[in-house]
Motif scaffolding. Structure first.
Motif, mmCIF file in Angstrom:
data_model
loop_
_atom_site.group_PDB
_atom_site.id
_atom_site.type_symbol
_atom_site.label_atom_id
_atom_site.label_comp_id
_atom_site.label_asym_id
_atom_site.label_seq_id
_atom_site.Cartn_x
_atom_site.Cartn_y
_atom_site.Cartn_z
ATOM 1 N N LYS A 141 0.826 -1.196 0.000
ATOM 2 C CA LYS A 141 0.000 0.000 0.000
ATOM 3 C C LYS A 141 0.867 1.254 0.000
ATOM 4 C CE LYS A 141 -3.638 -2.663 0.674
ATOM 5 N NZ LYS A 141 -4.601 -2.933 -0.431
ATOM 6 N N VAL A 142 0.404 2.269 -0.709
ATOM 7 C CA VAL A 142 1.055 3.578 -0.656
ATOM 8 C C VAL A 142 0.492 4.324 0.541
ATOM 9 C CG1 VAL A 142 1.408 5.787 -1.809
ATOM 10 C CG2 VAL A 142 1.442 3.658 -3.141
ATOM 11 N N ALA A 143 1.311 4.461 1.581
ATOM 12 C CA ALA A 143 0.850 5.140 2.797
ATOM 13 C C ALA A 143 0.720 6.639 2.575
ATOM 14 C CB ALA A 143 1.821 4.856 3.943
ATOM 15 N N GLY A 144 1.564 7.176 1.729
ATOM 16 C CA GLY A 144 1.502 8.601 1.436
ATOM 17 C C GLY A 144 2.423 8.950 0.290
ATOM 18 N N LYS A 145 2.120 10.060 -0.363
ATOM 19 C CA LYS A 145 2.912 10.523 -1.505
ATOM 20 C C LYS A 145 3.082 12.026 -1.396
ATOM 21 C CE LYS A 145 2.638 10.920 -6.579
ATOM 22 N NZ LYS A 145 1.832 10.611 -7.771
ATOM 23 N N ALA A 146 4.296 12.510 -1.694
ATOM 24 C CA ALA A 146 4.561 13.946 -1.649
ATOM 25 C C ALA A 146 5.652 14.278 -2.655
ATOM 26 C CB ALA A 146 4.991 14.372 -0.240
ATOM 27 N N PRO A 147 5.631 15.488 -3.218
ATOM 28 C CA PRO A 147 6.641 15.871 -4.214
ATOM 29 C C PRO A 147 7.982 16.178 -3.571
ATOM 30 C CG PRO A 147 5.144 17.702 -3.816
ATOM 31 C CD PRO A 147 4.604 16.534 -3.051
ATOM 32 N N GLY A 148 9.062 15.690 -4.201
ATOM 33 C CA GLY A 148 10.408 15.934 -3.699
ATOM 34 C C GLY A 148 11.285 16.726 -4.640
ATOM 35 N N ALA A 149 10.753 17.054 -5.832
ATOM 36 C CA ALA A 149 11.457 17.916 -6.800
ATOM 37 C C ALA A 149 12.845 17.393 -7.173
ATOM 38 C CB ALA A 149 11.567 19.351 -6.278
ATOM 39 N N ALA A 176 9.560 15.792 2.197
ATOM 40 C CA ALA A 176 8.389 15.036 1.740
ATOM 41 C C ALA A 176 8.215 13.768 2.564
ATOM 42 C CB ALA A 176 8.549 14.695 0.258
ATOM 43 N N PHE A 177 9.334 13.076 2.828
ATOM 44 C CA PHE A 177 9.255 11.842 3.602
ATOM 45 C C PHE A 177 8.762 12.094 5.023
ATOM 46 C CE2 PHE A 177 11.113 8.882 6.650
ATOM 47 C CZ PHE A 177 10.597 7.677 6.186
ATOM 48 N N THR A 178 9.316 13.111 5.681
ATOM 49 C CA THR A 178 8.918 13.353 7.077
ATOM 50 C C THR A 178 7.442 13.726 7.182
ATOM 51 O OG1 THR A 178 9.713 15.651 6.935
ATOM 52 C CG2 THR A 178 11.233 13.998 7.814
ATOM 53 N N SER A 179 6.900 14.372 6.151
ATOM 54 C CA SER A 179 5.469 14.686 6.177
ATOM 55 C C SER A 179 4.628 13.420 6.082
ATOM 56 C CB SER A 179 5.112 15.642 5.029
ATOM 57 O OG SER A 179 5.211 15.004 3.758
ATOM 58 N N ILE A 180 5.126 12.447 5.324
ATOM 59 C CA ILE A 180 4.418 11.163 5.225
ATOM 60 C C ILE A 180 4.605 10.356 6.500
ATOM 61 C CG2 ILE A 180 4.322 8.973 3.954
ATOM 62 C CD1 ILE A 180 5.374 10.557 1.492
ATOM 63 N N GLU A 181 5.826 10.338 7.001
ATOM 64 C CA GLU A 181 6.144 9.566 8.205
ATOM 65 C C GLU A 181 5.340 10.044 9.411
ATOM 66 O OE1 GLU A 181 10.129 8.529 10.859
ATOM 67 O OE2 GLU A 181 9.709 10.569 10.136
ATOM 68 N N ALA A 182 5.100 11.341 9.501
ATOM 69 C CA ALA A 182 4.376 11.888 10.650
ATOM 70 C C ALA A 182 2.993 11.253 10.804
ATOM 71 C CB ALA A 182 4.240 13.400 10.505
ATOM 72 N N ALA A 183 2.366 10.947 9.688
ATOM 73 C CA ALA A 183 1.036 10.333 9.729
ATOM 74 C C ALA A 183 1.089 8.817 9.611
ATOM 75 C CB ALA A 183 0.168 10.905 8.607
ATOM 76 N N ASN A 184 2.284 8.291 9.271
ATOM 77 C CA ASN A 184 2.437 6.848 9.046
ATOM 78 C C ASN A 184 3.768 6.390 9.647
ATOM 79 O OD1 ASN A 184 0.113 6.373 6.872
ATOM 80 N ND2 ASN A 184 1.227 8.232 6.291
ATOM 81 N N PRO A 185 3.838 6.236 10.981
ATOM 82 C CA PRO A 185 5.128 5.958 11.628
ATOM 83 C C PRO A 185 5.667 4.545 11.404
ATOM 84 C CG PRO A 185 3.352 5.942 13.232
ATOM 85 C CD PRO A 185 2.741 6.415 11.958
ATOM 86 N N ASN A 186 4.872 3.653 10.831
ATOM 87 C CA ASN A 186 5.307 2.263 10.680
ATOM 88 C C ASN A 186 5.521 1.887 9.216
ATOM 89 O OD1 ASN A 186 5.180 1.637 13.527
ATOM 90 N ND2 ASN A 186 2.934 1.675 13.308
ATOM 91 N N LEU A 187 6.239 2.717 8.525
ATOM 92 C CA LEU A 187 6.508 2.463 7.115
ATOM 93 C C LEU A 187 7.480 1.294 6.943
ATOM 94 C CD1 LEU A 187 6.970 6.182 6.046
ATOM 95 C CD2 LEU A 187 5.096 4.701 5.323
ATOM 96 N N ASP A 188 7.355 0.628 5.785
ATOM 97 C CA ASP A 188 8.209 -0.535 5.507
ATOM 98 C C ASP A 188 9.234 -0.285 4.420
ATOM 99 O OD1 ASP A 188 6.808 -2.540 7.271
ATOM 100 O OD2 ASP A 188 5.131 -1.953 5.974
#
Length: 400
Positions: A191-199, A208-220
């Motif tokens: 599953k895609v837990a989150g997506k953000a632009p990194g330019a 971009a990663f930390t914004s996704i990680e903040a809402a999804n702390p258990n990424l694989d």
């Protein structure tokens, strides 16, 4: 996967919105020289800096230093400003425009105007669909499929991943995302837990990663069009679990992929070498230099295929393990895939050389002449192919 190792090493081992100006000489005719404009859209990341440096270095190297006046124009990331910049270059009467396009279609009318005025237009990395233009690029959909497949297999076909996008709207970002999407259809438990632009920049990729990680702390795992180095450093420095990262071709990322044992052999601090499970696939920074070389060939009256598809540089941590200390050095023409941190910044893109081009490490970093080889034509380089025109299908937003 070693067969996919960056084509360079594989062959060796087996400016503000209109920062127009002249990089060398003037934009007017000078002693019969060709006037060539390097027309950039957005800038501000390592890949664009490296690609621009390589073009500048080539223009300073014989025989081009006696044949070309190079100007470098920066339009920014707005389509309207890039159209304005192209029009300025047309009005200046340049002989050729080498362009990094912000859109595959929005520039077409202006490009056609340039062609009608007898100006060669050559796009690199990101594509344009106007038939009169030339293009040089990798198969960006393949980039997405190769990286996503590795990540899915590394995670055993399940898990939550963070997706770090590139520059929205470019064919590069769109086609890589399509490759990821198609692979994920085969792995319903990923599953895609989150997506953000990194330019395509390390700092933006980490943000971009930390914004996704903040809402999804258990990424694989991570699928990053760029940013693996900065993201992994952030995790490691914070005593967090480092994650398998499928990403772009930055040198810091490659150092992280090395084992501490190899790093001891080559005088790299073993603390920087994490043996990170990873794949690194590159959009060659040398594509701009090749566009420059081919543009001069065209101006000299030679024939060049209108569409050049480059081999995909790609290798995994396992591939680096197999190479050992031989994979580390300062000359890609002699097989170096990883460059020591004392000579290359972490964000530097390692995909700056292949037998198709000429310039080496110093050119990539500083824009100074650093010729390490003679450029071979596409027909003589494994994996390179040319076609008379772009082909269009559902996997390629701007053709292939």
């Amino acid at each position: 996967m070693l067969s996919l190792v960056a084509s360079a090493a594989a062959c060796a081992l087996v400016l503000s919105a209109c920062q127009a100006g002249t990089d060398s000489g003037s934009s007017s005719k000078d002693g019969g020289k060709y006037d060539i404009a390097l027309s950039l859209s957005y800038t501000g990341n390592d890949w664009q800096d490296n690609a621009t440096n390589l073009v500048k270095a080539a223009a300073k190297t014989a025989p081009y230093d006696k044949k070309v006046n190079l100007r470098v124009d920066i339009a920014g990331s707005e389509v309207g400003k890039q159209i304005q910049t192209l029009n300025n270059e047309i009005s200046a009467g340049v002989d050729a425009i080498i362009v990094y396009p912000i859109s595959p279609t929005a520039l077409n009318a202006t490009i056609k105007k340039a062609c009608d005025a007898g100006i060669i237009v050559y796009a690199y990395d990101s594509l344009v669909t106007e038939p009169c233009a030339y293009n040089v690029h990798i198969d960006q959909y393949e980039w997405g499929v190769v990286n996503a497949t590795w990540l899915a297999e590394e995670l055993g076909g399940k898990g939550d991943i963070a997706v770090i996008d590139g520059v929205p709207g470019t064919t590069v970002a769109l086609d890589r995302q399509k490759g990821l999407d198609d692979v994920l259809k085969k792995y319903p438990d990923m599953k895609v837990a989150g997506k953000a632009p990194g330019a395509w920049a390390q700092a933006q990729g980490k943000t971009a990663f930390t914004s996704i990680e903040a809402a999804n702390p258990n990424l694989d795992g991570i699928f990053a069009q760029a940013g693996c180095y900065a993201i992994t450093k952030y995790l490691n420095d914070g005593d967090k679990k480092v994650l398998p990262c499928a990403g772009e071709y930055s040198n810091g990322h490659h150092v992280q992929m090395l084992s501490p044992e190899v790093c001891k052999e080559v005088d790299i601090d073993p603390k920087e070498c994490l043996h990170l499970p990873s794949i690194s696939s590159g959009s060659p920074a040398y594509s701009g230099e090749l566009a420059f070389i081919n543009t001069v060939r065209l101006l000299d009256g030679e024939k060049v295929g209108r569409n050049t598809i480059l081999p995909l540089p790609s290798f995994t941590t396992d591939d680096l393990d197999a190479l050992g200390a031989k994979g580390v050095g300062d000359d890609p023409a002699k097989g170096a895939l990883v460059f020591t941190p004392s000579k290359a910044s972490p964000g530097m893109f390692g995909s700056f050389w292949s037998p198709l081009v000429e310039q080496g490490l110093l050119a990539n970093l500083k824009g100074v002449s650093d010729k390490i080889s003679d450029a071979k034509p596409c027909a003589e380089v494994e994996g390179c192919k040319t076609t008379d025109k772009l082909t269009f299908d559902d996997n390629h937003s701007g053709g292939n």
